[in-house]
Enzyme design. Structure first.
Site, PDB file in Angstrom:
ATOM      1  N   TYR A 292     -12.602   8.491 -18.515  1.00 48.27           N
ATOM      2  CA  TYR A 292     -11.442   9.299 -17.348  1.00 48.27           C
ATOM      3  C   TYR A 292     -12.109   8.621 -16.050  1.00 48.27           C
ATOM      4  O   TYR A 292     -11.354   8.648 -15.389  1.00 48.27           O
ATOM      5  CB  TYR A 292     -10.982  10.665 -18.140  1.00 48.27           C
ATOM      6  CG  TYR A 292     -10.411  11.394 -17.107  1.00 48.27           C
ATOM      7  CD1 TYR A 292      -9.798  11.268 -17.899  1.00 48.27           C
ATOM      8  CD2 TYR A 292     -10.878  11.839 -16.305  1.00 48.27           C
ATOM      9  CE1 TYR A 292      -7.905  12.135 -17.161  1.00 48.27           C
ATOM     10  CE2 TYR A 292      -9.786  12.787 -15.401  1.00 48.27           C
ATOM     11  CZ  TYR A 292      -8.922  12.695 -15.565  1.00 48.27           C
ATOM     12  OH  TYR A 292      -7.829  14.077 -15.174  1.00 48.27           O
TER      13      TYR A 292
ATOM     14  N   LEU B 140       5.426   5.571 -20.730  1.00 50.31           N
ATOM     15  CA  LEU B 140       5.936   5.101 -19.383  1.00 50.31           C
ATOM     16  C   LEU B 140       4.341   3.791 -19.274  1.00 50.31           C
ATOM     17  O   LEU B 140       4.054   3.172 -18.828  1.00 50.31           O
ATOM     18  CB  LEU B 140       4.544   6.328 -18.282  1.00 50.31           C
ATOM     19  CG  LEU B 140       5.186   7.419 -18.388  1.00 50.31           C
ATOM     20  CD1 LEU B 140       4.681   8.365 -17.760  1.00 50.31           C
ATOM     21  CD2 LEU B 140       6.111   6.512 -16.944  1.00 50.31           C
TER      22      LEU B 140
ATOM     23  N   ALA C  69      -0.846  11.733 -17.595  1.00 47.86           N
ATOM     24  CA  ALA C  69      -1.471  10.899 -18.112  1.00 47.86           C
ATOM     25  C   ALA C  69      -2.489  11.582 -19.129  1.00 47.86           C
ATOM     26  O   ALA C  69      -2.258  12.910 -19.004  1.00 47.86           O
ATOM     27  CB  ALA C  69      -2.132  10.279 -16.480  1.00 47.86           C
TER      28      ALA C  69
ATOM     29  N   SER D  44      -8.839  13.336  -9.707  1.00 49.23           N
ATOM     30  CA  SER D  44      -9.770  13.923  -9.937  1.00 49.23           C
ATOM     31  C   SER D  44     -10.960  13.961  -9.884  1.00 49.23           C
ATOM     32  O   SER D  44     -11.304  13.049  -9.576  1.00 49.23           O
ATOM     33  CB  SER D  44      -9.981  13.878 -11.763  1.00 49.23           C
ATOM     34  OG  SER D  44     -10.362  14.607 -12.670  1.00 49.23           O
TER      35      SER D  44
ATOM     36  N   LEU E   5       2.726  12.626 -12.209  1.00 55.90           N
ATOM     37  CA  LEU E   5       1.188  13.465 -12.966  1.00 55.90           C
ATOM     38  C   LEU E   5       0.604  12.910 -14.601  1.00 55.90           C
ATOM     39  O   LEU E   5      -0.040  14.107 -15.209  1.00 55.90           O
ATOM     40  CB  LEU E   5       1.864  15.361 -13.410  1.00 55.90           C
ATOM     41  CG  LEU E   5       2.511  15.579 -12.301  1.00 55.90           C
ATOM     42  CD1 LEU E   5       2.402  17.116 -11.780  1.00 55.90           C
ATOM     43  CD2 LEU E   5       0.877  15.713 -10.266  1.00 55.90           C
TER      44      LEU E   5
ATOM     45  N   GLU F 176     -13.269  14.429 -10.943  1.00 52.76           N
ATOM     46  CA  GLU F 176     -14.140  13.020 -11.698  1.00 52.76           C
ATOM     47  C   GLU F 176     -14.613  11.647 -11.827  1.00 52.76           C
ATOM     48  O   GLU F 176     -15.656  10.993 -11.928  1.00 52.76           O
ATOM     49  CB  GLU F 176     -13.907  12.535 -13.775  1.00 52.76           C
ATOM     50  CG  GLU F 176     -13.312  13.951 -14.023  1.00 52.76           C
ATOM     51  CD  GLU F 176     -14.503  14.244 -15.012  1.00 52.76           C
ATOM     52  OE1 GLU F 176     -14.755  13.616 -15.392  1.00 52.76           O
ATOM     53  OE2 GLU F 176     -14.873  15.497 -15.671  1.00 52.76           O
TER      54      GLU F 176
HETATM   55  O1  G4F Z   1     -12.345  22.175 -19.691  1.00 51.38           O
HETATM   56  P1  G4F Z   1     -12.491  20.844 -19.988  1.00 51.38           P
HETATM   57  O2  G4F Z   1     -12.696  19.729 -20.992  1.00 51.38           O
HETATM   58  O3  G4F Z   1     -12.416  20.118 -18.401  1.00 51.38           O
HETATM   59  P2  G4F Z   1     -12.923  18.926 -17.667  1.00 51.38           P
HETATM   60  O4  G4F Z   1     -13.917  17.820 -18.731  1.00 51.38           O
HETATM   61  O5  G4F Z   1     -13.628  19.393 -16.395  1.00 51.38           O
HETATM   62  O6  G4F Z   1     -11.904  17.730 -17.483  1.00 51.38           O
HETATM   63  C1  G4F Z   1     -10.805  19.293 -16.598  1.00 51.38           C
HETATM   64  O7  G4F Z   1     -10.940  18.964 -15.233  1.00 51.38           O
HETATM   65  C2  G4F Z   1     -10.867  17.323 -14.857  1.00 51.38           C
HETATM   66  C3  G4F Z   1     -11.285  17.336 -12.977  1.00 51.38           C
HETATM   67  O8  G4F Z   1      -9.834  18.122 -12.317  1.00 51.38           O
HETATM   68  C4  G4F Z   1      -9.487  16.530 -15.174  1.00 51.38           C
HETATM   69  F1  G4F Z   1      -9.957  15.255 -14.178  1.00 51.38           F
HETATM   70  C5  G4F Z   1      -9.805  17.063 -16.551  1.00 51.38           C
HETATM   71  O9  G4F Z   1      -8.648  16.354 -16.818  1.00 51.38           O
HETATM   72  C6  G4F Z   1      -9.162  18.000 -17.262  1.00 51.38           C
HETATM   73  O10 G4F Z   1      -8.272  19.047 -16.669  1.00 51.38           O
HETATM   74  O11 G4F Z   1     -14.429  20.719 -19.864  1.00 51.38           O
HETATM   75  C7  G4F Z   1     -15.103  21.776 -18.830  1.00 51.38           C
HETATM   76  C8  G4F Z   1     -16.128  22.043 -19.383  1.00 51.38           C
HETATM   77  C9  G4F Z   1     -17.443  20.314 -19.499  1.00 51.38           C
HETATM   78  O12 G4F Z   1     -18.320  20.115 -19.090  1.00 51.38           O
HETATM   79  C10 G4F Z   1     -17.199  20.861 -21.126  1.00 51.38           C
HETATM   80  O13 G4F Z   1     -18.501  19.935 -21.478  1.00 51.38           O
HETATM   81  O14 G4F Z   1     -16.839  22.764 -20.468  1.00 51.38           O
HETATM   82  C11 G4F Z   1     -17.389  22.062 -21.551  1.00 51.38           C
HETATM   83  N1  G4F Z   1     -17.003  22.036 -22.242  1.00 51.38           N
HETATM   84  C12 G4F Z   1     -18.088  22.726 -23.590  1.00 51.38           C
HETATM   85  N2  G4F Z   1     -17.406  23.376 -24.905  1.00 51.38           N
HETATM   86  C13 G4F Z   1     -15.877  21.734 -23.389  1.00 51.38           C
HETATM   87  C14 G4F Z   1     -15.981  22.826 -24.288  1.00 51.38           C
HETATM   88  N3  G4F Z   1     -15.232  21.846 -23.239  1.00 51.38           N
HETATM   89  C15 G4F Z   1     -13.752  21.551 -24.252  1.00 51.38           C
HETATM   90  N4  G4F Z   1     -13.052  21.244 -23.401  1.00 51.38           N
HETATM   91  N5  G4F Z   1     -14.362  22.637 -25.024  1.00 51.38           N
HETATM   92  C16 G4F Z   1     -15.232  22.757 -25.719  1.00 51.38           C
HETATM   93  O15 G4F Z   1     -15.617  23.462 -26.568  1.00 51.38           O
END
Ligand code: G4F
Length: 332
Positions: free
Chosen positions: A152, A62, A85, A128, A83, A130
Site C-alpha cells: 500500500y 474506476l 482506492a 498516505s 479519494l 505509509e
Molecule cells: O487501523 P489500521 O488498519 O490502519 P493503518 O494500517 O495504519 O492504515 C490506515 O491509515 C493509513 C495512514 O493514514 C492509511 F493510509 C490507510 O489507508 C488506513 O486508513 O491499523 C492501525 C494499526 C496497525 O499497526 C495494525 O497492525 O493497528 C494495528 N492493529 C492491531 N490489531 C490492527 C489490528 N489493525 C487492524 N486493522 N485490525 C486489527 O485487528
C-alpha cells in the site's frame, strides 16, 4: 454555484467532504462502485431533503479506464477530489497486485483524464503516511524521504511522485495530501479504532464476548476525518498547488484506544481481548507521526478534536447504533 467531483463519494472521507461542499453551496458529483445502493450508504441522508437536487451519483468502475474520460467532459467540475482506492494496508499484503493497480493506475488515469479537459479542474490526490515507512526522522514533513515498507505504501509513494511530476511537467493544479490515520464514527469496521469501539459497545450490550486483535503496541498518529477533509478543501482554495502533511502530531498505541473505548463504558479490556497472530502484519511502519506546520502556515489549518474525545464519540455512536439495531430486530 461551484461544481466539485469526488471519487469514492460513499466512503468515510467522501461523505464528509460532500457535506462540507454542500454547506458551501457547491453542486457535488461523485462516483460509487457499481452495485452500491447510494440510499443505504453513508451519503443516503444527502440524497433526500434540501441537498437532494445538488448531489449526482455516478456508478463507475474506476478500474475501467474509459469511464472517467467519457464522464468528465459532461460534468466539467472546477474541483476534483480523488479519494477512491483500497485503503486497508493489511489486505495489500494479501493482494499486492490488485491494490497497487487500483491505487497507482487509478491516480494515473485521473491525472490523465483531468489533464485532457479543455479547462482542467483543480485536483486533490489522497496520499498516505505509509509512504514514509520506517523514516529516519520523526516527525515527518513534506521533505522527508519516501521509504515505504508495505505494498500500500509503495503504491501511495507512486501516487505522490505522479502528483509532483504532473504539477511540474504539465502545469496542473494538483495537490497531494499526505494523510495520517483519520477516524470517525463512519470509519470502516476493518480498521482498528472502529473495530475496537464497535466491539466495546457490543460487549457492553452482551452481543459479543471477545475481541481478536493483532499488534497492541503499534502506535499511530490518529486524527479526526472531518478535520482532514477540511484540509483537502483548503488545499484547493490556496493560490498555489502543493503537498501537505495532514496529521495531529501525536501518537497513541492500540492499547490506548482500548483503554479509552472500554474505559468509557466501564469495562476492563484485558478480560476480553485475545491475540490473533493472523492479524499481525509482515511489516509495520515505525514512528509515523506528522508535522503539519506547512498546512498550519499556508492553509491556516489545525485539527480540532483530540484523540480521546474522538474515540469516546465513536464508542457512543456504536453503542447507539447497536441499541437501535437491537430494538428494530426485537420481535414486537
Ligand atoms: O487501523 P489500521 O488498519 O490502519 P493503518 O494500517 O495504519 O492504515 C490506515 O491509515 C493509513 C495512514 O493514514 C492509511 F493510509 C490507510 O489507508 C488506513 O486508513 O491499523 C492501525 C494499526 C496497525 O499497526 C495494525 O497492525 O493497528 C494495528 N492493529 C492491531 N490489531 C490492527 C489490528 N489493525 C487492524 N486493522 N485490525 C486489527 O485487528
Amino acid at each position: 454555484m461551484r461544481r466539485a467531483f469526488i471519487t469514492g463519494l460513499a466512503g468515510q472521507d467522501g461523505s464528509y467532504l460532500a457535506e462540507l461542499l454542500l454547506a458551501r453551496d457547491y453542486e457535488v458529483h461523485g462516483t460509487v462502485r457499481p452495485g452500491t445502493n447510494p440510499a443505504t450508504s453513508r451519503i443516503g441522508h444527502l440524497l433526500a431533503g434540501p441537498t437532494a437536487g445538488r448531489v449526482t451519483v455516478h456508478g463507475l468502475d474506476l478500474n475501467e479506464p474509459a469511464g472517467l474520460r467519457e464522464l468528465l467532459p459532461a460534468v466539467q467540475p472546477e474541483e476534483f477530489y480523488h479519494l477512491a482506492a483500497p485503503s486497508h494496508v493489511g489486505q495489500s499484503f494479501e493482494q499486492p497486485e490488485a491494490a497497487c493497480a487500483a491505487i497507482g493506475l487509478g491516480a494515473l488515469r485521473v491525472l490523465e483524464a483531468v489533464r485532457r479537459l479543455p479547462r482542467p479542474p483543480r485536483l486533490f490526490l489522497a496520499s498516505s503516511s505509509e509512504i514514509f515507512g520506517r523514516p529516519k526522522q520523526a516527525p515527518q514533513d513534506e521533505e522527508t524521504p519516501l521509504a515505504p515498507v508495505t505494498p500500500y505504501g509503495c503504491a501511495m509513494a507512486f501516487v505522490t511522485h505522479l502528483a509532483r511530476a504532473w504539477r511540474l511537467v504539465h502545469g496542473l493544479f494538483v495537490c497531494c495530501g499526505i494523510l495520517y490515520n483519520h477516524e470517525s464514527p463512519r470509519r470502516g469496521e476493518q480498521f482498528v479504532t472502529r473495530k475496537i469501539t464497535r466491539a466495546a459497545a457490543a460487549i457492553k450490550l452482551g452481543l459479543q464476548h471477545t475481541l481478536e486483535l493483532g499488534n497492541l503496541d503499534a502506535r499511530r498518529d490518529w486524527g479526526d476525518a472531518r478535520d482532514y477533509v477540511r484540509a483537502m478543501w483548503l488545499m484547493l482554495q490556496a493560490p498555489e498547488p502543493g503537498d501537505y502533511v495532514i496529521a495531529s502530531g501525536q501518537t497513541h498505541s492500540v492499547r490506548e484506544v482500548l483503554d479509552v473505548a472500554f474505559g468509557h463504558l466501564g469495562l476492563d479490556w484485558v478480560r476480553y481481548v485475545r491475540s490473533d497472530p493472523r492479524l499481525l502484519r509482515p511489516a509495520e511502519p515505525h514512528t509515523l507521526v506528522g508535522n503539519a506546520a506547512r498546512a498550519r502556515r499556508v492553509l491556516n489549518w489545525a485539527p480540532t478534536r483530540a484523540f480521546a474525545e474522538l474515540i469516546r464519540e465513536m464508542t457512543d455512536a456504536d453503542l447507539a447504533a447497536l441499541r437501535a439495531a437491537r430494538f428494530v430486530a426485537a420481535p414486537a
